[in-house]
Motif scaffolding. Structure first.
Motif: not given
Length: 460
Positions: A357-384
């Protein structure tokens, strides 16, 4: 115009950071946060409508006299095939039409098709209604990414996107609570209204969960206005027009970045969809946990650490920005792949259920951390006027690779490589570790291309 002073590591002096410009009028204000709340609730509502079917498997099978295989086609193929077909088309509509009105139509359609699921009396009727749910829900993600980018400054973008990404987690949790409540309520309604006795309880549950969405659509109509199209980086209006051919050409010319980030999203989706699909089975087979305990403990873990990861992402972005990294939004996502990889690789070596369960907690934490960042990065460089297409491609590739490869590859390795059901933990580790490593390589090599696109948007 601020000059860019780049360091060898990709950092820049603070006068070049994208968040230093004052927000455009209307950005980051109360109206922006309200729109974000509405979009997040809409995304959550979509997941409630999507997940209700999973609570009603046995009653549906009994009423329609269908097999497990037929039901699995309704659960998976009907939804995801329609979603993937509609996603690029709706993404293009986001760029050329009124997004608020398109969202209204989408909400009404997916709620209407959810209600129609309750009117189905045959396998084919339920399959087609489920396709309608999938096709109409495909609008939610690209609409939200495009509108959020026009409501928030670069300084708040990662946080806004991370909050929006919580929608599926909230919807997934609420689907269990609301679904159980609706099923009970449906039984009471049938007792109070004999005219509804011809409907099975599961059918009435679909109707009751679908129709209230029309009320939510009315709220959107009365309280949400279409935001002005704008550039995020330079905080100025942006109404550059793109034909479909022009939008495709724009992305193709910048393929060194877009190919890497989209494939990186796909690799991340293998972990996001593959690990939760098989980890409960791993806990039961390899660690002897009772199914009821797995559902409670693993479910609670996913919600808690998923929310924590999503909310930590923007903090990491700001921490990197303060240290002079212009590419902080993408860099935070790339860095998260490394501890995720290590957590995935540790699965076969942990001892006991608590270690698993501890390993699962680490995986879930680190696979959700970048999701919003990646979506934001795409919108920062894309024309509206390309953000809808970019958001649709993001969602399309994540669903295609994640659903198509994640759970299936784990099962294939368990069945045909190990030929031992108890080795499913090792199969999860192999697939998710390799996917994490590929994602890390893709995102780190995308950083110089991302910095060039930031500079381009700043000067356009």
């Amino acid at each position: 115009m601020n000059a860019i002073h780049e360091t060898p590591s990709g950092g820049v002096s603070t006068d070049a950071l994208p968040h230093e410009s004052p927000p455009l009028a209307g950005h980051d204000g109360t109206r922006s946060w309200y729109i974000l709340a509405v979009l997040t609730l809409a995304y959550s509502l979509a997941y409630i409508d999507r997940q209700l079917l999973n609570l009603l498997v046995d009653p549906i099978k009994h009423t329609l006299a269908i097999s497990d295989t037929q039901l699995s086609l309704i659960q998976g193929l009907a939804f995801i095939a329609a979603y993937l077909i509609a996603c690029p088309l709706l993404g293009r509509l986001v760029d050329v039409t009124n997004r608020r009105n398109l969202l209204l139509l989408g909400i009404c359609l997916w709620c209407g098709f959810t209600a129609l699921c309750g009117m189905a009396n045959t396998f084919h009727e339920l399959f087609l209604a489920r396709m309608g749910v999938g096709a109409s829900e495909a609008c939610a993600f690209p609409i939200a990414l495009s509108m959020i980018a026009d409501c928030f400054s670069a300084k708040r973008m990662a946080r806004a996107m991370s909050i929006f990404i919580l929608g599926p987690m909230l919807g997934g949790g609420l689907s269990l609570v609301a679904g159980g409540f609706v099923i009970t309520f449906a039984r009471n309604v049938q007792q109070q209204f004999p005219s509804l006795a011809h409907l099975q309880t599961w059918q009435l549950a679909f109707v009751l969960i679908g129709l209230p969405g029309i009320i939510f659509a009315l709220l959107v109509l009365l309280t949400v206005r279409e935001p002005a199209r704008s550039k995020v980086i330079s905080e100025s209006e942006d109404d550059r027009q793109f034909t479909t051919k022009g939008a495709v050409a724009y992305l193709w010319e910048r393929r060194p970045f877009y190919v890497r980030i989209f494939l990186g999203v796909g690799m991340l989706a293998i972990v996001v969809l593959g690990m939760p699909a098989w980890y409960p089975t791993y806990l039961i087979r390899s660690h002897g946990m009772p199914a009821a305990s797995v559902g409670y403990r693993f479910g609670t873990l996913v919600v808690c650490f998923g929310i924590a990861g999503a909310l930590t992402g923007p903090w990491v972005v700001r921490w990197l920005e303060r240290r002079g990294y212009e590419d902080a939004t993408m860099r935070a996502a790339a860095l998260a792949m490394i501890p995720m990889l290590l957590c995935c690789a540790s699965i076969p070596f942990v001892t006991g259920a608590n270690g698993a369960l501890a390993a699962a907690a680490g995986i879930v934490f680190f696979f959700t951390l970048p999701t919003g960042c990646m979506a934001a990065a795409l919108q920062l460089v894309a024309p509206s006027r390309t953000r809808g297409m970019v958001g649709a491609l993001y969602s399309f590739i994540a669903q295609l690779i994640g659903f198509g490869a994640g759970p299936t590859m784990i099962a294939i390795i368990t069945d045909h490589v190990f030929a031992n059901p108890k080795m499913v933990g090792s199969s999860i580790a192999i697939v998710c570790t390799i996917a994490s490593a590929i994602a890390a390589c893709l995102l780190f090599t995308a950083l110089p291309h991302y910095r060039r696109l930031l500079a381009e948007e700043r000067t356009t």
